[in-house]
Design a protein around this motif. Sequence first.
Motif, short mmCIF file in Angstrom:
data_model
loop_
_atom_site.label_atom_id
_atom_site.label_comp_id
_atom_site.label_asym_id
_atom_site.label_seq_id
_atom_site.Cartn_x
_atom_site.Cartn_y
_atom_site.Cartn_z
N ASN A 37 1.37 50.35 39.93
CA ASN A 37 0.90 49.01 40.81
C ASN A 37 0.46 49.57 41.86
OD1 ASN A 37 0.69 46.63 41.91
ND2 ASN A 37 2.22 45.75 40.37
N TYR A 38 -0.74 49.85 42.14
CA TYR A 38 -1.18 50.15 43.62
C TYR A 38 -1.24 49.20 44.63
CZ TYR A 38 -2.42 54.44 40.99
OH TYR A 38 -2.27 55.70 40.24
N GLN A 39 -1.32 48.20 44.31
CA GLN A 39 -1.57 46.79 44.98
C GLN A 39 0.06 46.60 45.58
OE1 GLN A 39 -4.43 45.29 46.49
NE2 GLN A 39 -2.58 44.41 47.78
N GLN A 40 0.84 46.51 44.65
CA GLN A 40 1.98 46.27 45.18
C GLN A 40 2.87 47.48 46.29
OE1 GLN A 40 4.39 43.49 44.07
NE2 GLN A 40 4.81 44.09 45.97
N ALA A 41 2.31 48.72 45.94
CA ALA A 41 2.67 49.76 46.61
C ALA A 41 2.02 49.67 47.88
CB ALA A 41 2.33 51.06 46.08
N VAL B 17 -1.85 59.91 40.32
CA VAL B 17 -2.39 59.95 41.62
C VAL B 17 -3.42 60.97 41.96
CG1 VAL B 17 -1.79 59.29 44.11
CG2 VAL B 17 -0.07 58.67 42.11
N ASN B 18 -4.63 60.56 41.50
CA ASN B 18 -5.72 61.68 41.65
C ASN B 18 -6.82 61.10 42.29
OD1 ASN B 18 -7.06 60.51 39.64
ND2 ASN B 18 -5.58 61.63 38.04
N PHE B 19 -6.87 59.79 42.63
CA PHE B 19 -8.17 59.14 43.15
C PHE B 19 -9.39 59.27 42.21
CE2 PHE B 19 -5.08 60.55 46.44
CZ PHE B 19 -4.82 59.42 47.15
N ASP B 20 -9.32 59.58 41.00
CA ASP B 20 -10.54 59.56 40.17
C ASP B 20 -11.26 58.25 40.06
OD1 ASP B 20 -9.89 62.27 39.88
OD2 ASP B 20 -9.08 62.17 37.89
N ASP B 21 -10.44 57.44 39.90
CA ASP B 21 -11.12 55.98 39.64
C ASP B 21 -11.60 55.08 40.82
OD1 ASP B 21 -9.98 56.09 37.03
OD2 ASP B 21 -8.15 55.02 37.76
N MET C 207 -4.23 52.61 51.08
CA MET C 207 -5.33 52.13 51.16
C MET C 207 -6.70 52.72 50.24
SD MET C 207 -5.61 51.91 55.35
CE MET C 207 -3.98 51.40 56.25
N PHE C 208 -6.37 54.10 50.24
CA PHE C 208 -7.44 54.73 49.26
C PHE C 208 -7.11 54.35 47.54
CE2 PHE C 208 -8.09 57.56 53.05
CZ PHE C 208 -9.64 57.63 52.89
N LEU C 209 -6.17 54.43 47.21
CA LEU C 209 -5.74 54.12 46.05
C LEU C 209 -6.26 52.57 45.66
CD1 LEU C 209 -2.24 55.62 45.54
CD2 LEU C 209 -4.37 56.39 44.29
N THR C 210 -6.18 51.60 46.70
CA THR C 210 -6.68 50.31 46.47
C THR C 210 -8.11 49.96 46.88
OG1 THR C 210 -5.68 49.73 48.48
CG2 THR C 210 -4.43 49.29 46.34
N LYS C 211 -8.74 51.00 47.17
CA LYS C 211 -10.27 51.22 47.77
C LYS C 211 -10.22 50.38 48.80
CE LYS C 211 -11.92 51.92 42.97
NZ LYS C 211 -10.57 52.43 42.40
N LEU D 294 10.16 51.42 47.55
CA LEU D 294 9.45 50.46 46.62
C LEU D 294 7.90 50.82 46.64
CD1 LEU D 294 11.06 47.35 47.97
CD2 LEU D 294 11.13 48.18 45.66
N SER D 295 7.35 51.23 47.77
CA SER D 295 6.05 51.71 47.84
C SER D 295 5.69 53.11 46.85
CB SER D 295 5.59 52.07 49.27
OG SER D 295 4.36 52.74 49.25
N HIS D 296 6.68 53.85 47.02
CA HIS D 296 6.71 55.14 46.16
C HIS D 296 6.74 54.80 44.52
CE1 HIS D 296 7.13 59.40 44.84
NE2 HIS D 296 8.03 58.88 44.08
N ILE D 297 7.92 54.00 44.41
CA ILE D 297 8.12 53.44 43.01
C ILE D 297 6.62 52.93 42.28
CG2 ILE D 297 9.61 52.03 41.50
CD1 ILE D 297 11.87 52.98 43.28
N TYR D 298 6.29 51.89 43.10
CA TYR D 298 5.11 51.14 42.55
C TYR D 298 4.08 52.28 42.38
CZ TYR D 298 7.52 46.78 42.07
OH TYR D 298 8.28 45.61 41.78
#
Length: 375
Positions: free
Chosen positions: A237-241, A371-375, A266-270, A227-231
């Motif tokens: 949807n990084y928060q759901q992941a 999934v590159n952490f650019d944002d 954690m990094f994807l959701t800052k 589920l984490s991977h899919i989201y």
Amino acid sequence: MFSPVPHRFRAFISYLMVSCFISTTALQGQILRDSASLNLLKQCVDDIYDFRFDDASYASQKLNKSFPEHPVVYLVNGMITYWKNYPLIPSSLECNSYENDLRSCISLCEESYNQVDYAEYLLANLGARGMLLLFYADNDLSENVFPLAKGTYRYIRQCFDYSSFYYDFYFFTGLYNYYREAYPDTHPVYKILAFLFPKGDREKGLREMQISAQNSIMLKGESYSFLSHIYMHYENNYQQAYDFSKSLYELYPSNLQYLGSYLKNMFLTKKYNEAENIIRSSEGKLMNSYFQAQLTIFNGLLQEKKYHNYALAKKLYTKGISDMAPYGYYGNDYASYAYFGLSRISDIDDDKSGRKAYRKKAIEMTNYKKVNFDD
């Protein structure tokens, strides 16, 4: 020449197989008829996923004593080898014993014609095939993946007859329903091939996997992991992941793969402070070099994103790439995160050629370019 198989679709095939074996708790079988052995098996699986390998090996020995030469014991031993030597790569000394245990399991299952125990043997067979597929696919051994997958499909179809037996089977049906629709959508080249398989239902698949995550006895970990991977990779949807990866980490806090996934989210959701706390608490502990390379790359992200210390981030990214190199294809996703970081830093330094070169390298190394952490 075979083309590479993307990471989580590869794992989808393999975990699908493992789930078939583990989810037989409602079926009749030699080991599963005995409640004490069933509880021992459940505990053994939990011990494996939480990296308590001495306890898992002891449980496996007890099972083997009660049920000598049972295929399930060979499967459990293969699972122990896989996780104890995570990440298992072709140069690992344990590869031969891993493959031998799983092929022994398959042979024993296919030599058995006892209809009373067919379900248990069928699912152990699929479990062993799945663990082999996991190893081959994780290491881009496509020439091994495709022949084994081709011979496995007929066994998968038989498993649909058992989908109403137990909550754990929602993991199996959920994965099929979701990936049957989602994978061809994101990889159009496979759309023609997809027509050969019964249609799925993307939304239904997600609901079924959540049912499995909340209610299953044996497959909560795998359900949360997928589920984490899919989201993260398909639904963006990084928060759901993050929520699912946190539940997974809390379930198996010693599992290094799940810890890495948690940090990534954690990094994807800052959530940089939370990530830093986990990184600092992990430093100095006895962990394998693969996870240490991940930590180096995560430290690079921390220096870049939180502290804006680009010189130190650059050093950490470069070191992380070097440290990840011995793991070959297995480490490509994490190496790509470092290359994306070096590209961003080159852009800040007004190094246009470096920005393009690093980004090109990053894109070549990952199947999930968003999934590159650019944002």
